[in-house]
Write a protein that holds these residues in place. Sequence first.
Motif, PDB file in Angstrom:
ATOM      1  N   LEU A 103       0.830  -1.206   0.000  1.00 41.73           N
ATOM      2  CA  LEU A 103       0.000   0.000   0.000  1.00 41.73           C
ATOM      3  C   LEU A 103       0.864   1.255   0.000  1.00 41.73           C
ATOM      4  CD1 LEU A 103      -2.481  -1.149   2.802  1.00 41.73           C
ATOM      5  CD2 LEU A 103      -2.784  -1.385   0.337  1.00 41.73           C
ATOM      6  N   VAL A 104       0.433   2.252  -0.768  1.00 37.34           N
ATOM      7  CA  VAL A 104       1.115   3.536  -0.795  1.00 37.34           C
ATOM      8  C   VAL A 104       0.071   4.636  -0.695  1.00 37.34           C
ATOM      9  CG1 VAL A 104       2.581   5.108  -2.097  1.00 37.34           C
ATOM     10  CG2 VAL A 104       3.013   2.636  -2.189  1.00 37.34           C
ATOM     11  N   GLU A 105       0.216   5.497   0.324  1.00 38.20           N
ATOM     12  CA  GLU A 105      -0.711   6.607   0.503  1.00 38.20           C
ATOM     13  C   GLU A 105      -0.164   7.868  -0.144  1.00 38.20           C
ATOM     14  OE1 GLU A 105      -0.551   4.348   4.547  1.00 38.20           O
ATOM     15  OE2 GLU A 105       0.804   4.986   2.945  1.00 38.20           O
ATOM     16  N   SER A 106      -1.078   8.750  -0.510  1.00 39.96           N
ATOM     17  CA  SER A 106      -0.699  10.063  -1.023  1.00 39.96           C
ATOM     18  C   SER A 106      -1.880  11.007  -0.833  1.00 39.96           C
ATOM     19  CB  SER A 106      -0.306   9.990  -2.497  1.00 39.96           C
ATOM     20  OG  SER A 106      -1.403   9.585  -3.285  1.00 39.96           O
ATOM     21  N   GLY A 107      -1.639  12.293  -1.084  1.00 38.02           N
ATOM     22  CA  GLY A 107      -2.722  13.271  -1.035  1.00 38.02           C
ATOM     23  C   GLY A 107      -2.703  14.174   0.177  1.00 38.02           C
ATOM     24  N   GLY A 108      -1.799  13.920   1.116  1.00 34.05           N
ATOM     25  CA  GLY A 108      -1.705  14.786   2.276  1.00 34.05           C
ATOM     26  C   GLY A 108      -1.056  16.111   1.928  1.00 34.05           C
ATOM     27  N   GLY A 109      -1.014  16.992   2.928  1.00 32.31           N
ATOM     28  CA  GLY A 109      -0.383  18.285   2.718  1.00 32.31           C
ATOM     29  C   GLY A 109      -0.829  19.282   3.761  1.00 32.31           C
ATOM     30  N   ILE A 166      -9.943  -2.636   3.605  1.00 31.83           N
ATOM     31  CA  ILE A 166      -8.971  -1.543   3.642  1.00 31.83           C
ATOM     32  C   ILE A 166      -9.481  -0.480   4.610  1.00 31.83           C
ATOM     33  CG2 ILE A 166      -7.707   0.194   2.325  1.00 31.83           C
ATOM     34  CD1 ILE A 166      -7.046  -2.589   1.373  1.00 31.83           C
ATOM     35  N   ALA A 167      -8.657  -0.125   5.572  1.00 31.61           N
ATOM     36  CA  ALA A 167      -9.051   0.859   6.576  1.00 31.61           C
ATOM     37  C   ALA A 167      -8.097   2.044   6.562  1.00 31.61           C
ATOM     38  CB  ALA A 167      -9.063   0.230   7.961  1.00 31.61           C
ATOM     39  N   TRP A 168      -8.601   3.165   7.007  1.00 26.98           N
ATOM     40  CA  TRP A 168      -7.782   4.361   7.211  1.00 26.98           C
ATOM     41  C   TRP A 168      -7.646   4.611   8.702  1.00 26.98           C
ATOM     42  CZ3 TRP A 168      -4.981   7.204   3.858  1.00 26.98           C
ATOM     43  CH2 TRP A 168      -5.235   7.038   2.483  1.00 26.98           C
ATOM     44  N   THR A 173      -4.760  17.287  12.403  1.00 28.78           N
ATOM     45  CA  THR A 173      -3.363  17.158  12.012  1.00 28.78           C
ATOM     46  C   THR A 173      -2.793  15.831  12.495  1.00 28.78           C
ATOM     47  OG1 THR A 173      -2.969  19.538  11.998  1.00 28.78           O
ATOM     48  CG2 THR A 173      -1.058  18.133  12.354  1.00 28.78           C
ATOM     49  N   GLY A 174      -2.084  15.165  11.598  1.00 33.58           N
ATOM     50  CA  GLY A 174      -1.489  13.882  11.940  1.00 33.58           C
ATOM     51  C   GLY A 174      -1.051  13.156  10.689  1.00 33.58           C
ATOM     52  N   ARG A 175      -0.590  11.936  10.902  1.00 32.27           N
ATOM     53  CA  ARG A 175      -0.182  11.109   9.770  1.00 32.27           C
ATOM     54  C   ARG A 175      -1.288  10.076   9.538  1.00 32.27           C
ATOM     55  NH1 ARG A 175       4.244  11.399   7.009  1.00 32.27           N
ATOM     56  NH2 ARG A 175       4.879   9.646   5.670  1.00 32.27           N
ATOM     57  N   TYR A 176      -1.700   9.983   8.291  1.00 32.71           N
ATOM     58  CA  TYR A 176      -2.812   9.118   7.921  1.00 32.71           C
ATOM     59  C   TYR A 176      -2.274   7.891   7.191  1.00 32.71           C
ATOM     60  CZ  TYR A 176      -6.082  12.775   9.253  1.00 32.71           C
ATOM     61  OH  TYR A 176      -6.801  13.687   9.982  1.00 32.71           O
ATOM     62  N   TYR A 177      -2.718   6.741   7.664  1.00 31.61           N
ATOM     63  CA  TYR A 177      -2.261   5.466   7.125  1.00 31.61           C
ATOM     64  C   TYR A 177      -3.440   4.665   6.583  1.00 31.61           C
ATOM     65  CZ  TYR A 177       1.905   6.269  10.029  1.00 31.61           C
ATOM     66  OH  TYR A 177       3.033   6.798  10.607  1.00 31.61           O
ATOM     67  N   CYS A 178      -3.190   3.891   5.532  1.00 31.47           N
ATOM     68  CA  CYS A 178      -4.153   2.875   5.148  1.00 31.47           C
ATOM     69  C   CYS A 178      -3.555   1.504   5.477  1.00 31.47           C
ATOM     70  CB  CYS A 178      -4.557   2.976   3.684  1.00 31.47           C
ATOM     71  SG  CYS A 178      -3.249   2.735   2.478  1.00 31.47           S
ATOM     72  N   SER A 212      -1.042  -5.458   6.442  1.00 30.32           N
ATOM     73  CA  SER A 212      -0.223  -4.635   5.555  1.00 30.32           C
ATOM     74  C   SER A 212      -0.525  -3.173   5.814  1.00 30.32           C
ATOM     75  CB  SER A 212      -0.506  -4.967   4.083  1.00 30.32           C
ATOM     76  OG  SER A 212      -0.224  -6.313   3.808  1.00 30.32           O
ATOM     77  N   TRP A 213       0.537  -2.370   5.855  1.00 33.49           N
ATOM     78  CA  TRP A 213       0.416  -0.941   6.117  1.00 33.49           C
ATOM     79  C   TRP A 213       1.226  -0.159   5.087  1.00 33.49           C
ATOM     80  CZ3 TRP A 213      -2.254   1.295  10.293  1.00 33.49           C
ATOM     81  CH2 TRP A 213      -2.804   0.376  11.212  1.00 33.49           C
ATOM     82  N   GLY A 214       0.713   1.020   4.767  1.00 31.94           N
ATOM     83  CA  GLY A 214       1.494   1.948   3.968  1.00 31.94           C
ATOM     84  C   GLY A 214       2.400   2.772   4.866  1.00 31.94           C
ATOM     85  N   GLN A 215       3.160   3.682   4.263  1.00 34.18           N
ATOM     86  CA  GLN A 215       4.102   4.504   5.012  1.00 34.18           C
ATOM     87  C   GLN A 215       3.430   5.740   5.601  1.00 34.18           C
ATOM     88  OE1 GLN A 215       3.701   4.708   1.799  1.00 34.18           O
ATOM     89  NE2 GLN A 215       3.607   6.896   1.426  1.00 34.18           N
ATOM     90  N   GLY A 216       2.209   6.015   5.162  1.00 34.18           N
ATOM     91  CA  GLY A 216       1.469   7.151   5.685  1.00 34.18           C
ATOM     92  C   GLY A 216       1.658   8.410   4.861  1.00 34.18           C
ATOM     93  N   THR A 217       0.717   9.320   5.013  1.00 37.55           N
ATOM     94  CA  THR A 217       0.805  10.633   4.370  1.00 37.55           C
ATOM     95  C   THR A 217       0.440  11.683   5.421  1.00 37.55           C
ATOM     96  OG1 THR A 217       0.078  11.962   2.472  1.00 37.55           O
ATOM     97  CG2 THR A 217      -1.585  10.549   3.488  1.00 37.55           C
ATOM     98  N   GLN A 218       1.227  12.750   5.470  1.00 39.31           N
ATOM     99  CA  GLN A 218       1.071  13.761   6.523  1.00 39.31           C
ATOM    100  C   GLN A 218       0.013  14.780   6.137  1.00 39.31           C
ATOM    101  OE1 GLN A 218       2.489  13.874   9.554  1.00 39.31           O
ATOM    102  NE2 GLN A 218       1.448  15.786  10.072  1.00 39.31           N
ATOM    103  N   VAL A 219      -0.886  15.054   7.074  1.00 41.57           N
ATOM    104  CA  VAL A 219      -1.889  16.103   6.919  1.00 41.57           C
ATOM    105  C   VAL A 219      -1.664  17.127   8.026  1.00 41.57           C
ATOM    106  CG1 VAL A 219      -4.348  16.662   7.016  1.00 41.57           C
ATOM    107  CG2 VAL A 219      -3.582  14.577   5.845  1.00 41.57           C
ATOM    108  N   THR A 220      -1.488  18.366   7.625  1.00 37.05           N
ATOM    109  CA  THR A 220      -1.297  19.446   8.583  1.00 37.05           C
ATOM    110  C   THR A 220      -2.358  20.510   8.335  1.00 37.05           C
ATOM    111  OG1 THR A 220       1.094  19.044   8.675  1.00 37.05           O
ATOM    112  CG2 THR A 220       0.304  21.163   9.504  1.00 37.05           C
ATOM    113  N   VAL A 221      -3.127  20.816   9.364  1.00 37.81           N
ATOM    114  CA  VAL A 221      -4.190  21.800   9.254  1.00 37.81           C
ATOM    115  C   VAL A 221      -3.788  23.027  10.062  1.00 37.81           C
ATOM    116  CG1 VAL A 221      -6.646  22.265   9.516  1.00 37.81           C
ATOM    117  CG2 VAL A 221      -5.851  19.924   9.062  1.00 37.81           C
ATOM    118  N   SER A 222      -3.552  24.109   9.362  1.00 35.02           N
ATOM    119  CA  SER A 222      -3.070  25.311  10.028  1.00 35.02           C
ATOM    120  C   SER A 222      -3.358  26.523   9.160  1.00 35.02           C
ATOM    121  CB  SER A 222      -1.568  25.213  10.285  1.00 35.02           C
ATOM    122  OG  SER A 222      -1.070  26.415  10.836  1.00 35.02           O
ATOM    123  N   SER A 223      -3.617  27.643   9.818  1.00 40.31           N
ATOM    124  CA  SER A 223      -3.804  28.892   9.089  1.00 40.31           C
ATOM    125  C   SER A 223      -2.486  29.650   8.978  1.00 40.31           C
ATOM    126  CB  SER A 223      -4.864  29.743   9.778  1.00 40.31           C
ATOM    127  OG  SER A 223      -4.522  29.963  11.134  1.00 40.31           O
TER     128      SER A 223
END
Length: 126
Positions: A4-10, A34-36, A93-98, A115-126
């Motif tokens: 599994l490979v995650e993407s789409g964070g930011g 498949i879970a998040w 905010t955190g790292r999201y894994y599938c 099986s786990w992916g490496q995660g994708t980082q989501v940061t919520v900030s103004s």
Amino acid sequence: QVQLVESGGGLVQPGGSLRLSCVASGDSVYYYAIAWFRQAQAPEKEREILACSSLGDGALYYPGPVQGRFFISRDPDKNTVYLEISNLQPEDTGRYYCAARSPTYCSGESGRYDSWGQGTQVTVSS
């Protein structure tokens, strides 16, 4: 075994939205639940399950502060599972894994996923 490979964070402003992708290889998502999960920034926080998609259960959403703001879907043609997140807040905010498990029934316990992916980082900030 599926990989599994995650993407789409930011970085996103409060109130914004994201769509995270979990692309599978080595096997079809058809055969897996498949879970998040989310790992918050604070180290003492445990990895929490957000949603799960499986042939046996359909789409499941787990109780918590994110309920109602997350939508899970799968695209078998792209062998991908998505997590759409709306009205993001700083506490999201955190790292999201599938993660994947077989047979095709969901579980709320992270230890039951193989099986786990490496995660994708989501940061919520103004």
